[in-house]
Scaffold this motif. Sequence first.
Motif, PDB file in Angstrom:
ATOM      1  N   HIS A 216      36.522  21.468 -29.172  1.00 13.82           N
ATOM      2  CA  HIS A 216      36.657  20.171 -28.515  1.00 13.82           C
ATOM      3  C   HIS A 216      36.600  20.306 -27.001  1.00 13.82           C
ATOM      4  CE1 HIS A 216      40.607  21.943 -28.651  1.00 13.82           C
ATOM      5  NE2 HIS A 216      40.917  21.209 -27.602  1.00 13.82           N
TER       6      HIS A 216
ATOM      7  N   PHE B  13      36.512  37.451 -30.677  1.00 13.03           N
ATOM      8  CA  PHE B  13      36.535  37.424 -32.138  1.00 13.03           C
ATOM      9  C   PHE B  13      35.139  37.502 -32.714  1.00 13.03           C
ATOM     10  CE2 PHE B  13      40.525  35.769 -30.842  1.00 13.03           C
ATOM     11  CZ  PHE B  13      41.417  36.151 -31.825  1.00 13.03           C
TER      12      PHE B  13
ATOM     13  N   ALA C 204      51.521  38.852 -28.195  1.00 14.38           N
ATOM     14  CA  ALA C 204      50.097  38.863 -27.864  1.00 14.38           C
ATOM     15  C   ALA C 204      49.838  38.220 -26.511  1.00 14.38           C
ATOM     16  CB  ALA C 204      49.313  38.135 -28.952  1.00 14.38           C
ATOM     17  N   ARG C 205      50.573  37.125 -26.242  1.00 11.25           N
ATOM     18  CA  ARG C 205      50.247  36.384 -25.024  1.00 11.25           C
ATOM     19  C   ARG C 205      50.692  37.082 -23.744  1.00 11.25           C
ATOM     20  NH1 ARG C 205      53.100  32.645 -22.630  1.00 11.25           N
ATOM     21  NH2 ARG C 205      55.351  32.670 -22.827  1.00 11.25           N
TER      22      ARG C 205
ATOM     23  N   GLU D 248      41.966  31.955 -36.303  1.00 12.94           N
ATOM     24  CA  GLU D 248      41.510  32.735 -35.151  1.00 12.94           C
ATOM     25  C   GLU D 248      41.540  31.927 -33.855  1.00 12.94           C
ATOM     26  OE1 GLU D 248      37.739  34.545 -35.816  1.00 12.94           O
ATOM     27  OE2 GLU D 248      38.629  36.179 -36.970  1.00 12.94           O
ATOM     28  N   VAL D 249      41.352  30.618 -33.977  1.00 16.69           N
ATOM     29  CA  VAL D 249      41.377  29.793 -32.767  1.00 16.69           C
ATOM     30  C   VAL D 249      42.772  29.819 -32.152  1.00 16.69           C
ATOM     31  CG1 VAL D 249      41.174  27.447 -31.931  1.00 16.69           C
ATOM     32  CG2 VAL D 249      39.479  28.334 -33.494  1.00 16.69           C
TER      33      VAL D 249
ATOM     34  N   LEU E  55      48.176  40.797 -32.414  1.00 12.66           N
ATOM     35  CA  LEU E  55      47.995  39.684 -33.348  1.00 12.66           C
ATOM     36  C   LEU E  55      48.544  40.046 -34.722  1.00 12.66           C
ATOM     37  CD1 LEU E  55      44.357  38.680 -32.347  1.00 12.66           C
ATOM     38  CD2 LEU E  55      46.483  37.575 -31.675  1.00 12.66           C
TER      39      LEU E  55
ATOM     40  N   PHE F 241      40.447  27.974 -19.895  1.00 10.49           N
ATOM     41  CA  PHE F 241      41.683  27.841 -20.681  1.00 10.49           C
ATOM     42  C   PHE F 241      42.758  28.852 -20.281  1.00 10.49           C
ATOM     43  CE2 PHE F 241      44.435  28.611 -24.304  1.00 10.49           C
ATOM     44  CZ  PHE F 241      44.758  27.331 -24.707  1.00 10.49           C
TER      45      PHE F 241
ATOM     46  N   ALA G  20      35.527  32.065 -32.285  1.00  7.79           N
ATOM     47  CA  ALA G  20      36.749  31.258 -32.197  1.00  7.79           C
ATOM     48  C   ALA G  20      36.814  30.459 -30.903  1.00  7.79           C
ATOM     49  CB  ALA G  20      37.998  32.153 -32.342  1.00  7.79           C
TER      50      ALA G  20
ATOM     51  N   GLN H  82      51.751  25.147 -25.927  1.00  2.00           N
ATOM     52  CA  GLN H  82      50.441  24.901 -25.307  1.00  2.00           C
ATOM     53  C   GLN H  82      49.338  24.982 -26.340  1.00  2.00           C
ATOM     54  OE1 GLN H  82      50.854  27.953 -22.320  1.00  2.00           O
ATOM     55  NE2 GLN H  82      50.793  26.448 -20.668  1.00  2.00           N
TER      56      GLN H  82
ATOM     57  N   ILE I  37      41.021  35.950 -17.844  1.00  2.00           N
ATOM     58  CA  ILE I  37      42.420  36.294 -17.567  1.00  2.00           C
ATOM     59  C   ILE I  37      42.541  37.674 -16.927  1.00  2.00           C
ATOM     60  CG2 ILE I  37      43.366  34.809 -19.373  1.00  2.00           C
ATOM     61  CD1 ILE I  37      43.665  37.373 -21.092  1.00  2.00           C
TER      62      ILE I  37
ATOM     63  N   PHE J 177      37.031  27.022 -28.636  1.00  2.00           N
ATOM     64  CA  PHE J 177      37.685  25.724 -28.824  1.00  2.00           C
ATOM     65  C   PHE J 177      36.586  24.672 -28.854  1.00  2.00           C
ATOM     66  CE2 PHE J 177      40.733  28.171 -26.039  1.00  2.00           C
ATOM     67  CZ  PHE J 177      41.445  28.676 -27.113  1.00  2.00           C
TER      68      PHE J 177
ATOM     69  N   VAL K 179      46.566  27.753 -18.692  1.00  8.46           N
ATOM     70  CA  VAL K 179      47.833  27.839 -19.424  1.00  8.46           C
ATOM     71  C   VAL K 179      48.825  28.790 -18.756  1.00  8.46           C
ATOM     72  CG1 VAL K 179      46.829  27.242 -21.655  1.00  8.46           C
ATOM     73  CG2 VAL K 179      46.990  29.639 -20.981  1.00  8.46           C
TER      74      VAL K 179
ATOM     75  N   LYS L 297      47.171  21.725 -26.656  1.00  9.41           N
ATOM     76  CA  LYS L 297      45.843  21.809 -26.065  1.00  9.41           C
ATOM     77  C   LYS L 297      44.750  22.182 -27.051  1.00  9.41           C
ATOM     78  CE  LYS L 297      47.546  23.138 -21.541  1.00  9.41           C
ATOM     79  NZ  LYS L 297      46.903  22.362 -20.492  1.00  9.41           N
ATOM     80  N   VAL L 298      45.150  22.842 -28.139  1.00 11.09           N
ATOM     81  CA  VAL L 298      44.120  23.307 -29.071  1.00 11.09           C
ATOM     82  C   VAL L 298      44.205  22.591 -30.419  1.00 11.09           C
ATOM     83  CG1 VAL L 298      43.214  25.305 -30.298  1.00 11.09           C
ATOM     84  CG2 VAL L 298      43.988  25.540 -27.945  1.00 11.09           C
TER      85      VAL L 298
ATOM     86  N   GLU M 236      44.915  32.256 -32.571  1.00 13.95           N
ATOM     87  CA  GLU M 236      45.109  33.609 -32.064  1.00 13.95           C
ATOM     88  C   GLU M 236      44.396  33.787 -30.734  1.00 13.95           C
ATOM     89  OE1 GLU M 236      45.683  35.812 -36.353  1.00 13.95           O
ATOM     90  OE2 GLU M 236      43.759  35.908 -35.357  1.00 13.95           O
ATOM     91  N   ALA M 237      43.226  33.174 -30.625  1.00 15.40           N
ATOM     92  CA  ALA M 237      42.494  33.243 -29.362  1.00 15.40           C
ATOM     93  C   ALA M 237      43.336  32.625 -28.254  1.00 15.40           C
ATOM     94  CB  ALA M 237      41.155  32.528 -29.488  1.00 15.40           C
ATOM     95  N   ALA M 238      43.914  31.463 -28.535  1.00 17.16           N
ATOM     96  CA  ALA M 238      44.750  30.804 -27.533  1.00 17.16           C
ATOM     97  C   ALA M 238      45.919  31.704 -27.143  1.00 17.16           C
ATOM     98  CB  ALA M 238      45.246  29.465 -28.061  1.00 17.16           C
ATOM     99  N   ALA M 239      46.548  32.326 -28.139  1.00 21.51           N
ATOM    100  CA  ALA M 239      47.693  33.196 -27.858  1.00 21.51           C
ATOM    101  C   ALA M 239      47.268  34.384 -27.002  1.00 21.51           C
ATOM    102  CB  ALA M 239      48.326  33.678 -29.157  1.00 21.51           C
ATOM    103  N   SER M 240      46.136  34.982 -27.340  1.00 23.33           N
ATOM    104  CA  SER M 240      45.739  36.164 -26.579  1.00 23.33           C
ATOM    105  C   SER M 240      45.312  35.788 -25.164  1.00 23.33           C
ATOM    106  CB  SER M 240      44.634  36.942 -27.301  1.00 23.33           C
ATOM    107  OG  SER M 240      43.407  36.279 -27.183  1.00 23.33           O
ATOM    108  N   LEU M 241      44.991  34.511 -24.950  1.00 23.76           N
ATOM    109  CA  LEU M 241      44.662  34.063 -23.594  1.00 23.76           C
ATOM    110  C   LEU M 241      45.914  33.679 -22.812  1.00 23.76           C
ATOM    111  CD1 LEU M 241      41.496  31.951 -24.403  1.00 23.76           C
ATOM    112  CD2 LEU M 241      41.573  34.050 -23.076  1.00 23.76           C
ATOM    113  N   GLY M 242      47.076  33.836 -23.464  1.00 24.58           N
ATOM    114  CA  GLY M 242      48.318  33.627 -22.747  1.00 24.58           C
ATOM    115  C   GLY M 242      49.001  32.296 -23.014  1.00 24.58           C
ATOM    116  N   ALA M 243      48.494  31.501 -23.966  1.00 23.54           N
ATOM    117  CA  ALA M 243      49.099  30.203 -24.224  1.00 23.54           C
ATOM    118  C   ALA M 243      50.385  30.363 -25.032  1.00 23.54           C
ATOM    119  CB  ALA M 243      48.125  29.304 -24.986  1.00 23.54           C
ATOM    120  N   THR M 244      51.383  29.542 -24.729  1.00 25.29           N
ATOM    121  CA  THR M 244      52.593  29.523 -25.542  1.00 25.29           C
ATOM    122  C   THR M 244      52.302  28.758 -26.836  1.00 25.29           C
ATOM    123  OG1 THR M 244      53.312  27.457 -24.563  1.00 25.29           O
ATOM    124  CG2 THR M 244      54.050  29.459 -23.496  1.00 25.29           C
TER     125      THR M 244
END
Lengths: 354, 291
Positions: A88, A80, A71-72, B184-185, A51, A97, A84, B198, A153, A86, A101, B202-203, B187-195
């Motif tokens: 919604h 975190f 990171a991905r 951070e939200v 990150l 999630f 952090a 996405q 994951i 989501f 993805v 999605k977020v 970053e969380a998505a990125a670390s979960l593998g989202a492009t």
Amino acid sequence: MAIEIRNVEKTFGAFTALGGVSLDVRSGELLALLGPSGSGKTTLLRIIAGLDHADAGEVSFDGQDTRDRAARDRKVGFVFQHYALFRHMTVFDNVAFGLRVKKKAERPAEMDIRRRVDQLLTMVQLSHLASRYPSQLSGGQRQRVALARALAIEPKVLLLDEPFGALDAKVRKDLRKWLRHLHDDMHITSIFVTHDQEEALELADRVVVMNHGQIIQVGTPAEVYDHPADSFVFDFLGGVNRLNGVIEAGVARLDGKAVRVDGAVGADGPAVIYVRPHQVELGVAPADGVPDGKWSARVSSLHAAGPVARLELDLAGRALEAQLSRDRLSDLALEVGSWCTVDFRHARVFPAKS
Amino acid sequence: MTAAASTTATKPARRGWAFLAPTILPGFGTAFGFTLAYLCLIVLIPLGHMALRAADVGWDRFWAITLAPRVLHAFYVSFGCALAAALINAVFGLVVAWVLVRYRFPGRRIIDAMVDLPFALPTSVAGIALTAIYAPNGWIGALAKAAGFKIAFTPLGIVIALVFVGMPFIVRTVEPVLQDLDAEVEEAAASLGATRWQTFTKVLLPTILPALITGVALAFARGVGEYGSVIFIAGNIPAVSEIVPLLIVARLEQYDYAGATVIATAMMGVSFLMLLGINFLQRWTRSRHAR
Ligand SMILES: Nc1ncnc2c1ncn2[C@@H]1O[C@H](COP(=O)(O)OP(=O)(O)OP(=O)(O)O)[C@@H](O)[C@H]1O
Ligand SMILES: [Mg+2]
């Protein structure tokens, strides 16, 4: 998966957040990063997760450099400090999630996703809350959702930034035990950040103590507790008496009497003697003066709730804290105002900072 | 304007008829009475009176007037252009807001101030300025002419004018929500593998959506009611680029008060229905959001 960190540096403007950090994380261990606020723990964790980018040095996973891995693509689960989540999405969708993805070719069928998420939610004991939104959960529950989401994951590495930071003492203790069990079941290489020394010592396989962007000491909880590398570690691991003395001709002295110390003594000059409260040995003061080699002190206060009694003593004008069992206390028949002899079972001496 | 706050505010009302629910706030009677009187005086009485006057002409004539091809077309232009402009703004206003919030670059403050210009300018100024550029002899208009189409004096020109006046609504409603987004939200998505994409769809987008819809609603409402800037650039060709407000003025100028009133009432009805629809849409997105 093993992680090797070599001479990682990170600066923010003129400020050095990490100054050449090297660390080997063994595959499958639970490692605690312990240090005061601002010591660079989060920064190091973020660099491992990809990150943030290190200004210099390298991080490799199982011998493979990670410089070019975003990171991905790292398969690192990150929990975190403030979860952090989501907001919604329902708890279920939050956990799903990471699976949804994935690239088409790797993405499990919706039914398998369901099964996997249900499994994870059962594991974190939240299956009854699957359709809630994060705002409808307690702090401890959010924490567990964040964990389940990261685990979905099937990460090779799990990084947790102060996982219990925002929770109250009772919930912390429960989650701590629970995390330890979880780790014992899953054996994912895990690093968690904390500035609570008790948490680090109780939970981790090994503890890394950091200060000012440097790693000061790495070792098992027993190693760092019993053999702290320096005065900072001694101090930071909690509950310590600091007594001003001197080093003369290679002998540490307190009020002229020699103190037996562990480890190196250091150069002559003013020094600070470090003693943990439970290493303070108390004895009945003899009627005629003080035996040689011992000090005498007066009890200034006494807390005897629970199995351990805590005493505040006045040792020639210095405050000294001592801990002993309730039985030992009644043997000594000490009360506020009475005198006793003092000795130290284990002590360390470090040169006084000018 | 967080969704969480607004939904908690509406929640107790859903539990039932909360009109006389006990409340700890004093002065409810006075405040409520004032609100009612105020709304009556400013909104309800004038509009109600207009509707009554429209009713005077009788049912058949009412429909005859509103369903005349020229009037229908004006409705189509008014609402169609306003909707198109609001949707165009939804995309580009979001981009502008994003750039203003996320990036630091020289001249940011100037762009920031420029966003508010359409708020402050008299719309006729906007109309003149836009016409000068988009008319066939203006320099963008000339380019369009060379490419074989016209901008000014067509619905396209109207859309451009409405994009101009509506843009700040989107930017200013979305901006605070973007500012509040937690890095951070993402970053969380990125670390979960989202492009990146996405993460955006999605977020980020679902988080921004309620504010975006509010902005679109405001821009749309503003577009429907816009008069000053449009009459210059539209050219007001009947059945091509004539908007409803202009048609009403035209009827008044011909001393056709009944016709003007009928069209005005129809316009009010359609606007009201659309705002109601948008309101439902908003509630729906909010209820899907943090409950
Ligand atoms: N983006 C940034 N810009 C500037 N300085 C930063 C940034 N991130 C961190 N720092 C600084 O780097 C130092 C280390 O920060 P870091 O967040 O790693 O500390 P920490 O050990 O996690 O502390 P805490 O226990 O309070 O979370 C701090 O002094 C902080 O002010
Ligand atoms: Mg931190």
